[in-house]
Design a protein around this motif. Structure first.
Motif, PDB file in Angstrom:
ATOM      1  N   LEU A   1     -20.443 -68.200  21.164  1.00 56.92           N
ATOM      2  CA  LEU A   1     -20.407 -67.451  19.908  1.00 56.92           C
ATOM      3  C   LEU A   1     -20.829 -68.307  18.718  1.00 56.92           C
ATOM      4  O   LEU A   1     -21.741 -67.924  17.974  1.00 56.92           O
ATOM      5  CB  LEU A   1     -19.009 -66.873  19.660  1.00 56.92           C
ATOM      6  CG  LEU A   1     -18.869 -66.043  18.375  1.00 56.92           C
ATOM      7  CD1 LEU A   1     -19.812 -64.839  18.387  1.00 56.92           C
ATOM      8  CD2 LEU A   1     -17.437 -65.584  18.203  1.00 56.92           C
ATOM      9  N   PHE A   2     -20.212 -69.464  18.537  1.00 53.21           N
ATOM     10  CA  PHE A   2     -20.439 -70.235  17.317  1.00 53.21           C
ATOM     11  C   PHE A   2     -21.743 -71.024  17.310  1.00 53.21           C
ATOM     12  O   PHE A   2     -22.395 -71.117  16.277  1.00 53.21           O
ATOM     13  CB  PHE A   2     -19.253 -71.166  17.045  1.00 53.21           C
ATOM     14  CG  PHE A   2     -18.010 -70.405  16.718  1.00 53.21           C
ATOM     15  CD1 PHE A   2     -17.848 -69.810  15.484  1.00 53.21           C
ATOM     16  CD2 PHE A   2     -17.008 -70.250  17.659  1.00 53.21           C
ATOM     17  CE1 PHE A   2     -16.706 -69.081  15.181  1.00 53.21           C
ATOM     18  CE2 PHE A   2     -15.861 -69.533  17.364  1.00 53.21           C
ATOM     19  CZ  PHE A   2     -15.708 -68.944  16.126  1.00 53.21           C
ATOM     20  N   ARG A   3     -22.104 -71.607  18.443  1.00 52.34           N
ATOM     21  CA  ARG A   3     -23.351 -72.387  18.482  1.00 52.34           C
ATOM     22  C   ARG A   3     -24.506 -71.572  19.074  1.00 52.34           C
ATOM     23  O   ARG A   3     -25.609 -71.598  18.576  1.00 52.34           O
ATOM     24  CB  ARG A   3     -23.180 -73.664  19.293  1.00 52.34           C
ATOM     25  CG  ARG A   3     -22.015 -74.522  18.919  1.00 52.34           C
ATOM     26  CD  ARG A   3     -22.162 -75.232  17.571  1.00 52.34           C
ATOM     27  NE  ARG A   3     -20.983 -76.072  17.352  1.00 52.34           N
ATOM     28  CZ  ARG A   3     -19.957 -75.716  16.589  1.00 52.34           C
ATOM     29  NH1 ARG A   3     -19.950 -74.571  15.970  1.00 52.34           N
ATOM     30  NH2 ARG A   3     -18.935 -76.526  16.434  1.00 52.34           N
TER      31      ARG A   3
ATOM     32  N   ILE B   1      -8.928 -64.462  23.705  1.00 51.55           N
ATOM     33  CA  ILE B   1      -9.822 -64.864  22.621  1.00 51.55           C
ATOM     34  C   ILE B   1     -11.094 -65.466  23.202  1.00 51.55           C
ATOM     35  O   ILE B   1     -12.198 -65.157  22.756  1.00 51.55           O
ATOM     36  CB  ILE B   1      -9.107 -65.849  21.667  1.00 51.55           C
ATOM     37  CG1 ILE B   1      -8.032 -65.107  20.865  1.00 51.55           C
ATOM     38  CG2 ILE B   1     -10.104 -66.530  20.731  1.00 51.55           C
ATOM     39  CD1 ILE B   1      -7.108 -66.018  20.083  1.00 51.55           C
ATOM     40  N   SER B   2     -10.957 -66.287  24.235  1.00 51.15           N
ATOM     41  CA  SER B   2     -12.122 -66.907  24.871  1.00 51.15           C
ATOM     42  C   SER B   2     -13.053 -65.857  25.455  1.00 51.15           C
ATOM     43  O   SER B   2     -14.271 -65.907  25.258  1.00 51.15           O
ATOM     44  CB  SER B   2     -11.673 -67.853  25.986  1.00 51.15           C
ATOM     45  OG  SER B   2     -10.782 -68.800  25.498  1.00 51.15           O
ATOM     46  N   VAL B   3     -12.482 -64.921  26.186  1.00 44.04           N
ATOM     47  CA  VAL B   3     -13.283 -63.862  26.804  1.00 44.04           C
ATOM     48  C   VAL B   3     -13.924 -62.993  25.719  1.00 44.04           C
ATOM     49  O   VAL B   3     -15.084 -62.592  25.835  1.00 44.04           O
ATOM     50  CB  VAL B   3     -12.419 -63.014  27.764  1.00 44.04           C
ATOM     51  CG1 VAL B   3     -13.146 -61.771  28.222  1.00 44.04           C
ATOM     52  CG2 VAL B   3     -12.012 -63.860  28.968  1.00 44.04           C
TER      53      VAL B   3
ATOM     54  N   SER C   1     -19.826 -74.310  11.759  1.00 37.43           N
ATOM     55  CA  SER C   1     -18.740 -75.291  11.866  1.00 37.43           C
ATOM     56  C   SER C   1     -17.519 -74.860  11.063  1.00 37.43           C
ATOM     57  O   SER C   1     -16.379 -75.027  11.515  1.00 37.43           O
ATOM     58  CB  SER C   1     -19.212 -76.669  11.398  1.00 37.43           C
ATOM     59  OG  SER C   1     -20.191 -77.163  12.283  1.00 37.43           O
ATOM     60  N   ALA C   2     -17.737 -74.303   9.878  1.00 34.42           N
ATOM     61  CA  ALA C   2     -16.617 -73.827   9.059  1.00 34.42           C
ATOM     62  C   ALA C   2     -15.901 -72.664   9.750  1.00 34.42           C
ATOM     63  O   ALA C   2     -14.662 -72.611   9.779  1.00 34.42           O
ATOM     64  CB  ALA C   2     -17.109 -73.407   7.674  1.00 34.42           C
TER      65      ALA C   2
ATOM     66  N   MET D   1     -11.024 -71.008  13.010  1.00 35.07           N
ATOM     67  CA  MET D   1     -10.374 -70.422  14.179  1.00 35.07           C
ATOM     68  C   MET D   1      -9.236 -71.308  14.695  1.00 35.07           C
ATOM     69  O   MET D   1      -8.417 -70.873  15.485  1.00 35.07           O
ATOM     70  CB  MET D   1     -11.379 -70.179  15.309  1.00 35.07           C
ATOM     71  CG  MET D   1     -12.467 -69.182  14.978  1.00 35.07           C
ATOM     72  SD  MET D   1     -11.854 -67.585  14.426  1.00 35.07           S
ATOM     73  CE  MET D   1     -10.915 -67.052  15.811  1.00 35.07           C
ATOM     74  N   HIS D   2      -9.178 -72.548  14.235  1.00 35.06           N
ATOM     75  CA  HIS D   2      -8.141 -73.485  14.681  1.00 35.06           C
ATOM     76  C   HIS D   2      -7.013 -73.646  13.658  1.00 35.06           C
ATOM     77  O   HIS D   2      -6.175 -74.520  13.800  1.00 35.06           O
ATOM     78  CB  HIS D   2      -8.771 -74.848  14.990  1.00 35.06           C
ATOM     79  CG  HIS D   2      -9.653 -74.817  16.190  1.00 35.06           C
ATOM     80  ND1 HIS D   2     -10.945 -74.340  16.137  1.00 35.06           N
ATOM     81  CD2 HIS D   2      -9.429 -75.154  17.472  1.00 35.06           C
ATOM     82  CE1 HIS D   2     -11.475 -74.403  17.347  1.00 35.06           C
ATOM     83  NE2 HIS D   2     -10.583 -74.891  18.186  1.00 35.06           N
TER      84      HIS D   2
END
Length: 181
Positions: A131-133, A35-37, A159-160, A165-166
């Protein structure tokens, strides 16, 4: 195929090849790694599209401008400290409300092998931030138009998405911390 598209595709394939080489998909906890990659590869591919890898890395702010490394490190340390304080405040609030369920996260973390923990604390934040920021936040800010408040919808949406994802941890506290941090 243009040179820029070829560079982007090559970088994406190289990231995936390294991923498969160093972290077998059958390993327990390998999803953290993949997922990180994937987050990092998606952010790099989206930001590099039509302009090349160098532009993508700069767009995601993965390559600091000359003379900016020291201030960035200081901002990073300040952000780490602020994140710790926010986490502590949210955890205390949830504790006093009787709904602190962070032990669900701890139980999952304790089951992970060492190499997964190393990835979870190094590569995972890099992929998530890229990705998110680096991409989603920045793209929404650009689409929101000019003005000082353009970052507000970007912050809320990114942020949402990040908090969502968590959700697999099954912890309301984890979702809250993920959103606010």
């Amino acid at each position: 195929m243009s040179n820029v598209k070829a560079q982007t595709l090559l970088a994406f394939l190289l990231i995936l090849a390294v991923a498969f080489l160093f972290f077998p998909s059958s390993a327990y906890g390998s999803a953290v790694f993949y997922i990180s990659v994937t987050f990092l590869a998606i952010a790099l591919a989206l930001s590099s599209h039509r302009k090349g890898i160098a532009f993508g890395l700069e767009y995601l702010r993965l390559i600091p401008k000359k003379g900016r490394l020291a201030p960035l490190l200081l901002w990073g340390l300040a952000a780490l400290l602020a994140s710790g304080i926010i986490t502590a405040v949210i955890s205390m609030a949830f504790y006093y409300l009787g709904i602190l369920d962070a032990d669900l996260v701890g139980q999952k973390i304790l089951k992970l092998p060492l190499q997964v923990l190393i990835v979870a604390f190094t590569l995972a934040p890099l992929g998530e931030e890229a990705l998110f920021r680096g991409y989603i936040f920045r793209k929404i800010t650009e689409l929101s138009g000019a003005g000082r408040a353009a970052w507000i919808p970007a912050a809320l949406v990114s942020s949402a998405l990040f908090a969502a994802m968590h959700i697999s941890y099954g912890s309301v506290a984890e979702l809250a911390v993920s959103f606010f941090v």
